[in-house]
Design a protein around this motif. Structure first.
Motif: not given
Length: 204
Positions: A169-175, A180-196
Motif C-alpha cells: 500500500s501507499t499512503i493516500a495522496r491527501g499530502i 515533506e512528511l514531517e511538515y504535514v499536519d497530524e490530521v492529514t497525515l493520520g487520514r492518509s495512513i488510515v485511507t491508504r
C-alpha cells in the motif's frame, strides 16, 4: 559580524552550522547559554555528547534507539505483520503523533536520488526484504514523501516486493506533491495512513 571575543565567535560559528540557524540566531542562543548557570550549560553539553556517543540504531527497523532493539519493535501489542516503510526517524515521529498506526516501521535512511549519488544499495532495502522472508508480514505501507525521489523509491520497492505474498500500500495522496512528511499536519497525515490504497491502484 564583529565579535569582542574569539571564544564567542567560535561558539556562534558552530551554532550557525545547524540547519536553519543564521548568525544572528546563533548569537542569541550563545548569549542565552552564557547567562545560564554553569550546571545547566554542562547538562546541555553532556546531553549532546551522550547523544552522539551512545545513540544506536535498531537492528530490526533502523530507527534511532537507546537499545539494540527499539521500543516500537519490542512492543508486544504492535502488529509485527504490518510494516510502514519511511525515509527517516522524523517520519516515524510524525506518524506516531497521529495515533493512527499500530504496526512497526522500517527506516530506509534516505531516498533513491541519482542526482545526489544515492542508489538502492545506499538504503536499508536488503534488510527489508529479509524481514519479509523471515517473518509473517501481511502488508507493507510505503509512506514516503510525495516528491520525485519518493515516487522513484516507491516504484523501485514495488518491483522488488511485488513477488512476495504481501499487500503493498501507499499512503493516500491527501499530502500534496512535493510535500515533506514531517511538515504535514497530524490530521492529514493520520487520514492518509488510515485511507491508504494498494500501490497498483495508485499507478493505474
Amino acid at each position: 559580524m564583529n565579535f569582542s571575543s574569539k571564544l564567542l565567535e567560535n561558539a556562534v560559528n558552530e551554532f550557525s552550522r545547524l540547519p536553519g540557524i543564521g548568525q544572528k540566531t546563533a548569537l542569541r542562543l550563545v548569549l542565552h547559554l552564557l547567562n545560564q548557570p554553569a550546571d545547566d550549560v554542562t547538562k546541555f553539553s553532556d546531553a549532546l555528547t551522550k547523544l552522539k556517543s551512545e545513540i544506536c540504531y535498531c537492528a530490526v527497523c533502523h530507527n534511532i534507539a537507546d537499545e539494540a532493539i527499539c521500543e516500537i519493535c519490542n512492543a508486544p501489542k504492535r502488529d509485527k505483520g504490518l510494516i510502514c516503510v519511511v525515509e527517516d526517524t522524523r517520519d516515524v515521529m510524525a506518524i506516531e503523533n497521529t495515533n493512527q498506526f499500530n504496526g512497526v516501521y522500517h527506516v530506509l535512511g534516505g531516498l533513491i536520488s541519482p542526482m545526489d549519488g544515492v542508489g538502492p544499495s545506499d538504503l536499508s532495502i536488503d534488510s527489508l526484504i529479509n524481514r519479509l522472508r523471515e517473518n509473517d508480514v501481511h502488508e507493507i505501507i510505503l509512506a514516503l514523501s510525495a516528491t520525485m525521489e519518493g515516487d522513484t523509491t516507491i516504484f523501485y520497492l514495488y518491483k522488488k516486493l511485488k513477488d512476495f505474498n504481501v499487500q503493498i500500500s501507499t499512503i493516500a495522496r491527501g499530502i500534496s506533491f512535493g510535500g515533506e512528511l514531517e511538515y504535514v499536519d497530524e490530521v492529514t497525515l493520520g487520514r492518509s495512513i488510515v485511507t491508504r490504497v494498494p500501490y497498483e491502484r495508485s499507478i493505474a
